[in-house]
Design a protein around this motif. Structure first.
Motif, PDB file in Angstrom:
ATOM      1  N   SER A  32       0.780  -1.109   0.112  1.00 20.48           N
ATOM      2  CA  SER A  32      -0.103   0.049   0.065  1.00 20.48           C
ATOM      3  C   SER A  32       0.775   1.173   0.048  1.00 20.48           C
ATOM      4  CB  SER A  32      -0.959  -0.130   1.352  1.00 20.48           C
ATOM      5  OG  SER A  32      -1.725  -0.951   1.160  1.00 20.48           O
ATOM      6  N   PHE A  33       2.017   1.339   0.796  1.00 24.44           N
ATOM      7  CA  PHE A  33       2.722   2.294   0.694  1.00 24.44           C
ATOM      8  C   PHE A  33       3.453   2.665  -0.468  1.00 24.44           C
ATOM      9  CE2 PHE A  33       7.145   3.821   0.984  1.00 24.44           C
ATOM     10  CZ  PHE A  33       7.138   4.830   1.572  1.00 24.44           C
ATOM     11  N   PHE A  34       3.975   1.602  -1.263  1.00 26.10           N
ATOM     12  CA  PHE A  34       4.579   1.790  -2.353  1.00 26.10           C
ATOM     13  C   PHE A  34       3.594   1.983  -3.832  1.00 26.10           C
ATOM     14  CE2 PHE A  34       8.207  -0.102  -0.358  1.00 26.10           C
ATOM     15  CZ  PHE A  34       9.009   0.823  -0.919  1.00 26.10           C
ATOM     16  N   HIS A  35       2.351   1.630  -3.452  1.00 25.19           N
ATOM     17  CA  HIS A  35       1.310   2.142  -4.461  1.00 25.19           C
ATOM     18  C   HIS A  35       1.018   3.436  -4.443  1.00 25.19           C
ATOM     19  CE1 HIS A  35      -2.446   0.987  -6.613  1.00 25.19           C
ATOM     20  NE2 HIS A  35      -3.138   1.967  -6.006  1.00 25.19           N
ATOM     21  N   LEU A  36       0.990   4.006  -3.340  1.00 29.19           N
ATOM     22  CA  LEU A  36       0.807   5.490  -3.113  1.00 29.19           C
ATOM     23  C   LEU A  36       2.159   6.364  -3.298  1.00 29.19           C
ATOM     24  CD1 LEU A  36      -1.711   5.494  -0.333  1.00 29.19           C
ATOM     25  CD2 LEU A  36      -2.238   5.926  -2.912  1.00 29.19           C
ATOM     26  N   PHE A  37       3.227   5.842  -2.894  1.00 26.78           N
ATOM     27  CA  PHE A  37       4.639   6.588  -2.810  1.00 26.78           C
ATOM     28  C   PHE A  37       4.935   7.091  -4.291  1.00 26.78           C
ATOM     29  CE2 PHE A  37       9.004   6.522  -3.405  1.00 26.78           C
ATOM     30  CZ  PHE A  37       9.547   7.556  -2.678  1.00 26.78           C
ATOM     31  N   PHE A  38       4.996   6.364  -5.362  1.00 28.78           N
ATOM     32  CA  PHE A  38       5.541   6.605  -6.732  1.00 28.78           C
ATOM     33  C   PHE A  38       4.609   7.601  -7.102  1.00 28.78           C
ATOM     34  CE2 PHE A  38       7.370   2.235  -6.340  1.00 28.78           C
ATOM     35  CZ  PHE A  38       8.616   2.800  -6.341  1.00 28.78           C
ATOM     36  N   ARG A  39       3.167   7.411  -7.082  1.00 22.65           N
ATOM     37  CA  ARG A  39       2.184   8.450  -7.603  1.00 22.65           C
ATOM     38  C   ARG A  39       2.486   9.591  -7.016  1.00 22.65           C
ATOM     39  NH1 ARG A  39      -2.906   4.911  -9.276  1.00 22.65           N
ATOM     40  NH2 ARG A  39      -1.908   3.332  -9.806  1.00 22.65           N
ATOM     41  N   VAL A  40       2.328   9.670  -5.543  1.00 18.39           N
ATOM     42  CA  VAL A  40       2.481  10.953  -5.131  1.00 18.39           C
ATOM     43  C   VAL A  40       3.703  11.626  -5.186  1.00 18.39           C
ATOM     44  CG1 VAL A  40       2.363  12.090  -2.501  1.00 18.39           C
ATOM     45  CG2 VAL A  40       0.674  10.244  -3.241  1.00 18.39           C
ATOM     46  N   SER A  41       4.713  10.964  -5.272  1.00 21.75           N
ATOM     47  CA  SER A  41       6.197  11.727  -5.399  1.00 21.75           C
ATOM     48  C   SER A  41       6.261  12.259  -6.955  1.00 21.75           C
ATOM     49  CB  SER A  41       7.246  10.680  -5.036  1.00 21.75           C
ATOM     50  OG  SER A  41       6.950   9.325  -5.718  1.00 21.75           O
ATOM     51  N   ALA A  42       5.742  11.556  -7.877  1.00 22.61           N
ATOM     52  CA  ALA A  42       5.522  12.074  -9.079  1.00 22.61           C
ATOM     53  C   ALA A  42       5.009  13.385  -9.301  1.00 22.61           C
ATOM     54  CB  ALA A  42       5.026  10.983 -10.164  1.00 22.61           C
ATOM     55  N   VAL A  44       4.454  15.246  -6.628  1.00 19.11           N
ATOM     56  CA  VAL A  44       5.157  16.657  -6.038  1.00 19.11           C
ATOM     57  C   VAL A  44       6.316  16.919  -6.735  1.00 19.11           C
ATOM     58  CG1 VAL A  44       6.561  16.640  -3.892  1.00 19.11           C
ATOM     59  CG2 VAL A  44       4.427  15.711  -3.623  1.00 19.11           C
ATOM     60  N   VAL A  45       7.112  16.205  -7.503  1.00 17.90           N
ATOM     61  CA  VAL A  45       8.071  16.698  -8.216  1.00 17.90           C
ATOM     62  C   VAL A  45       7.645  17.235  -9.259  1.00 17.90           C
ATOM     63  CG1 VAL A  45       9.764  15.620  -9.871  1.00 17.90           C
ATOM     64  CG2 VAL A  45       9.558  14.743  -7.790  1.00 17.90           C
ATOM     65  N   TYR A  46       6.557  17.073  -9.931  1.00 16.54           N
ATOM     66  CA  TYR A  46       5.879  17.835 -11.142  1.00 16.54           C
ATOM     67  C   TYR A  46       5.550  19.226 -10.565  1.00 16.54           C
ATOM     68  CZ  TYR A  46       2.541  19.766 -14.648  1.00 16.54           C
ATOM     69  OH  TYR A  46       2.012  20.229 -15.355  1.00 16.54           O
ATOM     70  N   LEU A  47       5.003  19.182  -9.272  1.00 15.95           N
ATOM     71  CA  LEU A  47       4.418  20.665  -8.926  1.00 15.95           C
ATOM     72  C   LEU A  47       5.858  21.418  -8.306  1.00 15.95           C
ATOM     73  CD1 LEU A  47       1.386  19.647  -6.771  1.00 15.95           C
ATOM     74  CD2 LEU A  47       1.542  21.019  -9.056  1.00 15.95           C
ATOM     75  N   LEU A  48       6.775  20.649  -7.879  1.00 17.34           N
ATOM     76  CA  LEU A  48       7.863  21.591  -7.176  1.00 17.34           C
ATOM     77  C   LEU A  48       9.216  21.508  -8.435  1.00 17.34           C
ATOM     78  CD1 LEU A  48       7.507  20.385  -3.653  1.00 17.34           C
ATOM     79  CD2 LEU A  48       6.660  22.463  -4.712  1.00 17.34           C
ATOM     80  N   CYS A  49       8.960  21.165  -9.399  1.00 15.16           N
ATOM     81  CA  CYS A  49      10.117  20.857 -10.450  1.00 15.16           C
ATOM     82  C   CYS A  49      10.768  22.312 -10.533  1.00 15.16           C
ATOM     83  CB  CYS A  49       9.938  20.022 -11.428  1.00 15.16           C
ATOM     84  SG  CYS A  49       8.916  21.387 -12.532  1.00 15.16           S
ATOM     85  N   GLU A  50      10.079  23.334 -10.653  1.00 18.64           N
ATOM     86  CA  GLU A  50      10.966  24.694 -10.682  1.00 18.64           C
ATOM     87  C   GLU A  50      11.612  24.883  -9.474  1.00 18.64           C
ATOM     88  OE1 GLU A  50       8.303  27.753 -12.031  1.00 18.64           O
ATOM     89  OE2 GLU A  50       7.902  26.588 -13.858  1.00 18.64           O
ATOM     90  N   MET A  60      11.657  15.947 -16.133  1.00 24.49           N
ATOM     91  CA  MET A  60      10.525  14.935 -16.945  1.00 24.49           C
ATOM     92  C   MET A  60      11.175  13.703 -16.662  1.00 24.49           C
ATOM     93  SD  MET A  60       7.944  16.155 -18.086  1.00 24.49           S
ATOM     94  CE  MET A  60       7.708  17.287 -16.734  1.00 24.49           C
ATOM     95  N   VAL A  61      12.434  13.628 -16.731  1.00 22.59           N
ATOM     96  CA  VAL A  61      13.172  12.231 -16.656  1.00 22.59           C
ATOM     97  C   VAL A  61      12.691  11.609 -15.222  1.00 22.59           C
ATOM     98  CG1 VAL A  61      15.405  10.772 -16.384  1.00 22.59           C
ATOM     99  CG2 VAL A  61      14.881  12.653 -18.192  1.00 22.59           C
ATOM    100  N   THR A  62      12.906  12.426 -14.202  1.00 22.45           N
ATOM    101  CA  THR A  62      12.676  11.832 -12.945  1.00 22.45           C
ATOM    102  C   THR A  62      11.006  11.412 -12.766  1.00 22.45           C
ATOM    103  OG1 THR A  62      14.125  13.298 -11.804  1.00 22.45           O
ATOM    104  CG2 THR A  62      12.496  12.390 -10.398  1.00 22.45           C
ATOM    105  N   ILE A  63      10.193  12.359 -13.326  1.00 17.41           N
ATOM    106  CA  ILE A  63       8.792  12.022 -13.320  1.00 17.41           C
ATOM    107  C   ILE A  63       8.443  10.634 -14.151  1.00 17.41           C
ATOM    108  CG2 ILE A  63       6.468  12.843 -14.329  1.00 17.41           C
ATOM    109  CD1 ILE A  63       7.478  15.646 -13.655  1.00 17.41           C
TER     110      ILE A  63
END
Length: 108
Positions: A32-42, A44-50, A60-63
Motif C-alpha cells: 500500500s505504501f509503494f502503491h501511493l509513494f510513486f504516484r504521490v512523489s511524481a 510532488v516532483v511535477y509541482l515543485l520541479c521549478e 521530466m526524466v525523474t517523473i
C-alpha cells in the motif's frame, strides 16, 4: 476472451487470511505504501520541479522514472496482493499474441 481466464491462488492468499490478525486494517501495508509513494512523489516532483532544479529535462526524466516504477509496482506487486490479478502476453509458435489473465478465486 473467457477461455484465457483462470482462477488461481496467488501468494497463498487463502492461507494468509487465516493467519492474519484481526487488528490489522491494512492487509499489505508495504504494498500500500509503494502503491501511493510513486504516484504521490511524481505529482510532488511535477509541482515543485521549478523549485528543485531549473532543468526541465531532469524533472521530466525523474517523473517518467517514478511513473514507470508505479506501473511496475501496480502490475507486478499490488495488482497481485491487493486485487488478485495477474496478466501477461504470450506468443505462440505461429507468432500470434495471446493475453493471459488470471484472477484470485472469490471466497464466500
Amino acid at each position: 476472451s473467457s477461455d484465457d481466464i483462470e482462477d488461481v491462488s496467488l501468494f497463498d492468499a487463502d492461507d494468509d487470511v487465516s493467519r492474519r490478525s484481526k487488528k490489522s486494517k491494512i492487509r499489505h501495508p508495504v504494498a500500500s505504501f509503494f502503491h501511493l509513494f510513486f504516484r504521490v512523489s511524481a505529482i510532488v516532483v511535477y509541482l515543485l520541479c521549478e523549485l528543485l532544479t531549473s532543468s526541465f529535462i531532469a524533472c521530466m526524466v525523474t517523473i517518467i522514472l517514478l511513473l514507470s516504477c508505479d506501473f511496475w509496482a501496480v502490475k507486478n506487486v499490488t495488482g497481485r496482493l491487493m486485487v488478485g490479478l495477474r496478466w501477461w502476453n504470450q506468443v505462440d509458435d505461429d507468432g500470434r499474441s495471446h493475453w493471459i489473465f488470471e484472477a484470485r478465486k472469490v471466497s464466500s
